[in-house]
Scaffold this motif. Structure first.
Motif, PDB file in Angstrom:
ATOM      1  N   ILE A   1      -2.267  -6.881   9.316  1.00 20.79           N
ATOM      2  CA  ILE A   1      -1.096  -6.238   8.712  1.00 20.79           C
ATOM      3  C   ILE A   1      -0.278  -7.325   8.022  1.00 20.79           C
ATOM      4  CG2 ILE A   1       0.990  -4.893   9.170  1.00 20.79           C
ATOM      5  CD1 ILE A   1      -0.594  -3.545  11.445  1.00 20.79           C
ATOM      6  N   HIS A   2      -0.300  -7.275   6.708  1.00 20.58           N
ATOM      7  CA  HIS A   2       0.298  -8.339   5.905  1.00 20.58           C
ATOM      8  C   HIS A   2       1.822  -8.292   5.938  1.00 20.58           C
ATOM      9  CE1 HIS A   2      -3.465  -9.798   4.229  1.00 20.58           C
ATOM     10  NE2 HIS A   2      -3.847  -8.549   4.097  1.00 20.58           N
TER      11      HIS A   2
ATOM     12  N   VAL B   1       9.491  -7.028  10.459  1.00 24.88           N
ATOM     13  CA  VAL B   1       8.184  -6.407  10.674  1.00 24.88           C
ATOM     14  C   VAL B   1       8.125  -5.104   9.872  1.00 24.88           C
ATOM     15  CG1 VAL B   1       8.771  -4.947  12.656  1.00 24.88           C
ATOM     16  CG2 VAL B   1       6.487  -5.957  12.488  1.00 24.88           C
ATOM     17  N   SER B   2       6.927  -4.723   9.437  1.00 27.49           N
ATOM     18  CA  SER B   2       6.803  -3.468   8.693  1.00 27.49           C
ATOM     19  C   SER B   2       6.641  -2.290   9.648  1.00 27.49           C
ATOM     20  CB  SER B   2       5.601  -3.537   7.746  1.00 27.49           C
ATOM     21  OG  SER B   2       4.395  -3.600   8.494  1.00 27.49           O
ATOM     22  N   ILE B   3       6.845  -1.088   9.127  1.00 28.16           N
ATOM     23  CA  ILE B   3       6.647   0.128   9.931  1.00 28.16           C
ATOM     24  C   ILE B   3       5.213   0.141  10.462  1.00 28.16           C
ATOM     25  CG2 ILE B   3       6.744   2.653   9.908  1.00 28.16           C
ATOM     26  CD1 ILE B   3       9.403   1.517   9.156  1.00 28.16           C
ATOM     27  N   ARG B   4       4.268  -0.192   9.582  1.00 28.47           N
ATOM     28  CA  ARG B   4       2.856  -0.252   9.963  1.00 28.47           C
ATOM     29  C   ARG B   4       2.654  -1.245  11.111  1.00 28.47           C
ATOM     30  NH1 ARG B   4      -1.913   0.684   6.710  1.00 28.47           N
ATOM     31  NH2 ARG B   4      -0.589   1.035   4.907  1.00 28.47           N
ATOM     32  N   GLY B   5       3.322  -2.399  11.011  1.00 30.47           N
ATOM     33  CA  GLY B   5       3.218  -3.409  12.048  1.00 30.47           C
ATOM     34  C   GLY B   5       3.843  -2.933  13.359  1.00 30.47           C
TER      35      GLY B   5
ATOM     36  N   ASN C   1       0.753  -1.254   0.000  1.00 27.90           N
ATOM     37  CA  ASN C   1       0.000   0.000   0.000  1.00 27.90           C
ATOM     38  C   ASN C   1       0.779   1.298   0.000  1.00 27.90           C
ATOM     39  OD1 ASN C   1      -2.924  -0.676   0.134  1.00 27.90           O
ATOM     40  ND2 ASN C   1      -2.018  -2.070   1.643  1.00 27.90           N
ATOM     41  N   ASP C   2       1.503   1.544   1.072  1.00 27.18           N
ATOM     42  CA  ASP C   2       2.200   2.817   1.140  1.00 27.18           C
ATOM     43  C   ASP C   2       3.561   2.647   1.798  1.00 27.18           C
ATOM     44  OD1 ASP C   2       1.857   2.873   3.945  1.00 27.18           O
ATOM     45  OD2 ASP C   2      -0.029   3.958   3.783  1.00 27.18           O
TER      46      ASP C   2
ATOM     47  N   ARG D   1       4.612   2.927   4.660  1.00 25.87           N
ATOM     48  CA  ARG D   1       4.677   2.307   5.981  1.00 25.87           C
ATOM     49  C   ARG D   1       4.645   0.779   5.910  1.00 25.87           C
ATOM     50  NH1 ARG D   1      -0.252   3.907   7.848  1.00 25.87           N
ATOM     51  NH2 ARG D   1       0.117   3.122   9.944  1.00 25.87           N
ATOM     52  N   ASP D   2       4.492   0.228   4.703  1.00 28.24           N
ATOM     53  CA  ASP D   2       4.499  -1.227   4.572  1.00 28.24           C
ATOM     54  C   ASP D   2       5.896  -1.801   4.367  1.00 28.24           C
ATOM     55  OD1 ASP D   2       1.764  -1.793   4.952  1.00 28.24           O
ATOM     56  OD2 ASP D   2       1.340  -0.993   2.963  1.00 28.24           O
ATOM     57  N   VAL D   3       6.881  -0.932   4.256  1.00 30.32           N
ATOM     58  CA  VAL D   3       8.250  -1.429   4.124  1.00 30.32           C
ATOM     59  C   VAL D   3       8.685  -2.019   5.469  1.00 30.32           C
ATOM     60  CG1 VAL D   3       9.523   0.665   4.838  1.00 30.32           C
ATOM     61  CG2 VAL D   3      10.490  -0.847   3.100  1.00 30.32           C
TER      62      VAL D   3
ATOM     63  N   GLU E   1       4.171   0.086  14.417  1.00 28.25           N
ATOM     64  CA  GLU E   1       3.293   1.091  15.029  1.00 28.25           C
ATOM     65  C   GLU E   1       2.160   0.421  15.812  1.00 28.25           C
ATOM     66  OE1 GLU E   1       4.045   4.611  11.687  1.00 28.25           O
ATOM     67  OE2 GLU E   1       2.114   3.562  11.743  1.00 28.25           O
TER      68      GLU E   1
END
Lengths: 277, 277
Positions: free
Chosen positions: B111-112, B18-22, A13-14, A16-18, B24
């Motif tokens: 969160i994939h 883990v992703s940044i989104r994860g 998606n964006d 933040r998914d890295v 967080e």
């Protein structure tokens, strides 16, 4: 001499998914490319540049398929990272890039991430039951390649689900602009679930198949984003479902569903309107 | 009332996947679980706790299959995150958990992340050409379930590759300890590519099949880690290849390979010894 090219999966998606691992590779890179031909994120390049604090060189179709030479040459002396939407190896293009890099003595490191090929399981169908993945290309006038349809039939005969990846047209030119050598490109086009189903019906008709309209399916949009949408039902019911903006994917169910899978079909039923999280 | 359970995919290897989104979501969580039954990372829980700066509650097989009630109850009033190795939806268990949460009025956010189901493409075989995924369980004395073998055959008949997920035994008890109610568990066991091939040969023999030993395959270990290993060749050649520590996966090639796929078979050939990155 670093002699390393790092392919960094960006996920779905964006920025933040890295992954943390991916972010470290990006921060350490001297040169940063973004491959934006086989898929696109839901954000623009500027936002990525701000987040990664680095300028990004866009690598489009011509670049990746034709002349990734510059990137590979640079990797001989500099730390080069190439950002790839989803997972780096889920598109054929990158396997080829990998081999070309190895031929040049450049080591390729891969940082994996989520891909629609696995995240599609968010619809509730069991991932291990998916058969061959198909791509549905935009029909263009008389050009109607329907090989995807035979693969779907084969999967169904084997009681497997089918993930249909829907066409993306990025940096396309009109014939006129191409002939005149104008550097003008059409706006990107993303196939919707609705168009995919219409083309599927056309393909079925060409084969004289009936009963396709009643096949159970899932329409997915923006998987993994906050406004992800999933809807299920017979194809005829999904034909007019509004899933919103790109990217869309279509999944055709195997003829037989497990109990848990059936529950997800009910949960996301188009009759209850489109579900967003 | 937050009423949200977040399933956070951890990816393939360690805390940095883990992703940044994860990250967080983890930092924002009041309670943090780790599901460590269907797969394991290459790092221990202490390291995750230090990195995430939070205590972790281990959710094992009993917990996830039997009584995730406590987690779901907590999610009604607190921010709960559950860490899942790989991608949350790639194991059946989590589809079930998702439905149970919905039944309780708890929203589930996902969160994939990378899963072996897509990262397997690192071997160079095209991901879209994979058929049904099979699981190879440890044969145990007379208990030799061979349904995986029929699925492999079906995939090969359809000219598809097969990803074989190899068995993991975590928190198993001996019959004696189970009977006595002793809370003593055996050390975890991870099936190697070698054991998988031996069992495959046994299954083939039971069916009276010949020629299995010459099927082209890839052995993969620790995919995505710095010490990832990939090796290819006929099954008989991989039978004794040493791929090192867990996790291992085995891929059987479709009978026909594309040109790029063939190049990867050569690149990773066991005859050139095991390749680590």
């Amino acid at each position: 001499m670093s002699m390393v090219l790092t392919l960094v999966g960006l996920g779905l998606n964006d920025e933040r998914d890295v992954s943390i691992r991916g972010l470290e590779a990006i921060r350490a890179a001297d040169i940063l490319y973004l491959e934006n031909y086989t898929a696109t994120l839901n954000v623009d390049t500027n936002r990525l540049e701000r987040f990664f604090e680095k300028p990004i060189i866009l690598a489009d179709r011509d670049f990746v398929e034709g002349s990734a030479e510059a990137m590979l040459e640079a990797a001989k002396t500099k730390r080069v990272a190439c950002l790839v939407v989803g997972d780096p190896f889920c598109a054929t293009t990158h396997s080829d890039l990998y081999l070309r890099a190895r031929d040049k003595g450049v080591t390729v490191k891969v940082i994996h991430n989520a891909s629609i090929m696995s995240a599609v399981a968010a619809c509730g169908l069991q991932l291990y039951r998916f058969g061959e993945t198909v791509s549905i290309p935009f029909f263009d006038g008389g050009w109607k390649p329907v090989s995807f349809y035979e693969k779907i039939q084969k999967n169904r005969e084997n009681n497997m689900h089918t993930l249909c990846l829907l066409d993306i047209k990025v940096k396309e030119q009109t014939v006129e602009n191409l002939m005149k050598g104008n550097n003008i490109f059409e706006p990107p086009r993303f196939m919707t679930v609705n168009t995919a189903i219409r083309q599927l019906f056309e393909a079925a008709e060409m084969q004289g198949d009936e009963g396709v309209a009643s096949i159970l399916a899932f329409g997915l949009a923006r998987v993994g984003a906050d406004d992800q949408a999933i809807v299920s039902g017979p194809l005829q019911e999904l034909l007019n479902a509004d899933l919103g903006g790109p990217l869309h994917s279509l999944v055709l169910c195997a003829p037989e569903l497990h109990e848990i899978e059936q529950k997800f079909v009910s949960l996301y039923s188009a009759r209850n309107s489109v579900h967003t999280e």
